[in-house]
Design an enzyme around this catalytic site. Structure first.
Site, short mmCIF file in Angstrom:
data_model
loop_
_atom_site.label_atom_id
_atom_site.label_comp_id
_atom_site.label_asym_id
_atom_site.label_seq_id
_atom_site.Cartn_x
_atom_site.Cartn_y
_atom_site.Cartn_z
N HIS A 296 -10.21 -5.33 -3.46
CA HIS A 296 -8.89 -5.60 -2.89
C HIS A 296 -9.03 -5.98 -1.44
CE1 HIS A 296 -9.77 -1.28 -2.59
NE2 HIS A 296 -9.11 -1.27 -1.45
N ASN B 287 -12.95 -3.06 2.03
CA ASN B 287 -13.91 -1.97 2.12
C ASN B 287 -14.77 -1.95 0.86
OD1 ASN B 287 -12.73 -1.00 4.57
ND2 ASN B 287 -11.09 -0.12 3.36
N ASP C 46 0.85 -1.19 0.00
CA ASP C 46 0.00 0.00 0.00
C ASP C 46 0.89 1.25 0.00
OD1 ASP C 46 -3.20 0.56 1.01
OD2 ASP C 46 -1.77 2.22 1.12
N ILE C 47 0.49 2.23 -0.76
CA ILE C 47 1.30 3.45 -0.90
C ILE C 47 1.29 4.28 0.39
CG2 ILE C 47 -0.44 5.08 -1.77
CD1 ILE C 47 1.55 5.73 -4.06
N GLU D 74 -11.93 3.59 -1.35
CA GLU D 74 -11.31 4.64 -2.17
C GLU D 74 -11.12 4.17 -3.62
OE1 GLU D 74 -7.50 5.86 -0.55
OE2 GLU D 74 -6.82 6.55 -2.52
N VAL D 75 -10.68 2.94 -3.78
CA VAL D 75 -10.38 2.43 -5.13
C VAL D 75 -11.42 1.35 -5.50
CG1 VAL D 75 -8.65 1.35 -6.60
CG2 VAL D 75 -7.92 2.89 -4.75
N HIS E 287 -6.94 -5.77 2.08
CA HIS E 287 -5.80 -5.23 2.81
C HIS E 287 -5.30 -6.34 3.74
CE1 HIS E 287 -6.74 -0.79 2.18
NE2 HIS E 287 -7.91 -1.34 1.89
#
Ligand code: 5GP
Length: 123
Positions: free
Chosen positions: A107, A94, A33-34, A102-103, A109
Site C-alpha cells: 500500500h 513501508n 486510513d483508520i 503493519e499490514v 500512504h
C-alpha cells in the site's frame, strides 16, 4: 515472502471488512486510513496480492503496474493534493520489519492537507 490472504487489506478487498472508500477502479482501491496522521491520509492498494512495493514492482504484470500508477495520479487529483490543484503530498510505502510495515499487502500512504514535515525522524 508468502502473501497472507488473511491480512486486513485482503479482507477489505473481499468485502469482508468495511472501508471508507475514496477511489476504486479495476486494479486499485483507495480508502481513508483508520488512524489518520494528517488531514489527508489515504491508503491506495493494488487489487492483486502483493506483499510489498518490491514484490509488486518485480512480479506484477506491466499493465497492472501502469494502471496502478495512473490510479495514484487520479487519486491525488481527486484528493486535491496534486501540484496543479493543491499543495502537494507525501507518498510513503513501508516494507517489512525495518520499514515497520503493519499490514502485509502493498500500500501507498498518501499524506497531505498540511506540511508533512521532515521525511524521517533524524533521531
Ligand atoms: P503500514 O505500517 O503497514 O505501512 O500501515 C498500515 C496502515 O493501515 C496504518 O496506517 C493503519 O492505521 C492502517 N490500518 C490498519 N488497519 C486498518 C483498517 O482496518 N482499516 C483502515 N482503513 N486502515 C487500517
Amino acid at each position: 515472502m508468502t502473501y497472507d490472504t488473511g491480512n486486513i487489506f485482503a479482507k477489505i478487498l473481499r468485502g469482508e471488512l468495511p472501508c471508507n472508500k475514496v477511489y476504486e477502479d479495476d486494479c486499485a482501491l483507495a480508502f481513508h486510513d483508520i488512524r489518520p496522521q494528517a488531514p489527508v491520509h489515504v491508503l491506495v492498494i493494488p487489487k492483486g496480492a502483493y506483499v510489498s512495493y518490491d514484490d509488486f514492482a518485480a512480479n506484477a504484470p506491466d499493465a497492472e503496474i501502469l494502471d496502478f500508477t495512473r490510479a495514484v495520479a487520479r487519486l491525488t487529483r481527486e484528493l486535491g493534493v496534486d501540484l496543479d490543484s493543491g499543495h502537494g503530498y507525501r507518498a510513503i510505502t513501508n516494507a517489512g520489519e525495518h520499514g515497520v510495515q503493519e499490514v502485509p499487502h502493498f500500500h501507498l500512504h498518501i499524506l497531505g492537507g498540511r506540511n508533512i514535515g521532515r521525511m524521517i525522524d533524524p533521531a
